[in-house]
Write an enzyme that holds these catalytic residues in place. Structure first.
Site, PDB file in Angstrom:
ATOM      1  N   GLU A 106       0.812  -1.219   0.000  1.00 30.10           N
ATOM      2  CA  GLU A 106       0.000   0.000   0.000  1.00 30.10           C
ATOM      3  C   GLU A 106       0.844   1.268   0.000  1.00 30.10           C
ATOM      4  OE1 GLU A 106      -2.706  -3.220   1.104  1.00 30.10           O
ATOM      5  OE2 GLU A 106      -0.679  -2.662   1.753  1.00 30.10           O
ATOM      6  N   HIS A 161      -9.861  -5.744  10.576  1.00 29.78           N
ATOM      7  CA  HIS A 161     -10.624  -5.504   9.357  1.00 29.78           C
ATOM      8  C   HIS A 161     -11.910  -4.726   9.628  1.00 29.78           C
ATOM      9  CE1 HIS A 161      -7.880  -8.614   8.012  1.00 29.78           C
ATOM     10  NE2 HIS A 161      -8.254  -8.399   6.763  1.00 29.78           N
TER      11      HIS A 161
END
Length: 420
Positions: free
Chosen positions: A155, A224
């Site tokens: 990322e 998450h």
């Protein structure tokens, strides 16, 4: 030729990113934010705040502690239509076509990629796989592998590359497979994306969109289930919006892509399969305006994203009990639309904020401070704020539900505030 040119720009973008000597200083990329945030209403003479013998009360703690628990002609839409209804989006009619929220995001993205050849998507599995939630499904075949650029699981690297691409003339959309993973790119988003227009002396604009799924899902676990809006709200130069229906998802996606500012678009993982009828004609929403979902007289309920639907569930119960709440989906998390919010506070004189963000340092805390600063004299009761608990999100379903605001808590909080 088009693909070659695109690759050259991406490569040039990486060169910019690696050469800090070329970055100087300037005026802010988002100076117009101040205009909206500073649209404070004049403080009225004589406080409307009644003397209340109220001890410091935490509505959030009450709710979790003692209550029952059980959600091209271009058409610019600057104000959402307010209809007294509990339907999804208030600005759509029976004409149009039905889409799921992820399909509405795809339709908006597709229209912008077709309109502007500089728009491209960068991220993990965004190409032939179609994205983790299928927002880019079928687009690699239409636009090619360079405009739907699959990346490694890195990322920080592909976010930095996208920022460099934006500096060199492209309009990249970065998809995070999960918003929590974008914490790995926090440096690129905060120090580069938000500030390069200023630190380059205005030489560069950063027209980038950073988007992806977040929020508490269905037993996705703590890592998450992140809500990153509180992380990014204090970064200068970033603009943040949150979609809650297919209608505003498409309109905000198109507006974010066209913006010259870096925009973070928050999508909730549990709303992707929400279905709604949206207009056939093209439309673009304003990034800085809230939506009046339901007009009312008794209390203003401010919310966004998934909590909009929890609020609308609670409203059905409240109406049956004789209350008339006004519901506003703030949509713009930074800056706040203080014009719409202020008009509502002046009418109802009571405010309840409902969010899924954490209570400490969350969007609700900032919104409460803005209301107190600008509309204190209009309040007849303390501002209520229902937020998620300050704990890692549990994996166990019943415990997960306990950490997030539920409709019965909203009903209880409204009843308590309306007693004042």
């Amino acid at each position: 030729m088009e693909s070659t040119a695109l690759l050259q720009k991406l490569t040039a973008g990486m060169a910019f990113r690696g050469n800090p000597a070329t970055l100087l200083s300037s005026s802010s990329a988002s100076s117009h934010f101040a205009r909206v945030q500073a649209s404070a209403w004049p403080i009225m003479q004589g406080s409307r705040l009644r003397r209340l013998n109220v001890e410091a009360t935490d509505l959030n703690a009450n709710a979790f502690g003692t209550m029952p628990h059980s959600s091209t002609g271009l058409k610019i839409i600057t104000k959402a239509v307010a209809v007294k209804t509990e339907r999804g989006s208030t600005a759509t009619a029976q004409q149009g076509h039905e889409l799921l929220l992820f399909e509405a995001l795809r339709e908006g993205l597709d229209e912008e990629m077709e309109r502007d050849p500089t728009v491209c998507v960068i991220g993990e599995d965004v190409g032939h796989y179609g994205g983790s939630y299928k927002v880019t499904k079928g687009m690699a075949e239409k636009y090619g592998d360079l405009r739907l650029l699959d990346t490694p699981i890195a990322e920080n690297s592909f976010t930095g590359m996208a920022i460099g691409a934006a500096m060199s003339g492209l309009r990249p959309i970065v998809e995070g497979m999960n918003m929590g993973f974008l914490l790995l790119a926090f440096n690129q988003i905060a120090n580069n994306c938000g500030m390069l227009h200023y630190t380059s002396g205005g030489q560069f604009t950063i027209p980038i969109v950073i988007r992806g799924p977040g929020g508490v899902g269905r037993q996705l676990g703590a890592e998450h289930s992140q809500r990153l809006e509180s992380y990014f709200q204090s970064v200068p130069g970033l603009q943040m919006v949150a979609c809650s229906t297919p209608y505003n998802a498409k309109g905000l996606m198109k507006a974010a892509i066209r913006s010259e500012n870096p925009v973070i678009l928050f999508e909730h993982v549990l709303l992707y399969n929400l279905k709604e009828r949206i207009p056939d004609e093209e439309y673009v929403l304003c990034l800085e305006e809230a939506e009046l979902v339901r007009p009312g007289e008794d209390i203003t309920i401010l919310t966004y994203s998934r909590m909009r639907h929890h609020v609308l569930q609670a409203v059905k119960t409240l109406v049956s009990k004789g209350y008339d709440p006004e519901v506003i989906d703030i949509r713009s998390l930074k800056p706040f639309d203080l014009f719409t919010i202020g008009n509502s506070v002046k009418k109802t004189h009571k405010v309840l904020i409902v969010e899924e963000c954490m209570r400490t340092g969350g969007i609700g805390a900032s919104l409460r401070a803005a209301i107190m600063e600008n509309f204190f004299d209009e309040l007849d009761a303390p501002i209520g704020c229902l937020s998620s608990q300050d704990v890692p999100t549990p994996y166990a379903g019943p415990l997960e539900d306990l950490t997030v605001v539920q409709p019965p808590q909203i009903v209880f909080a409204v009843e308590q505030l309306c007693k004042h």
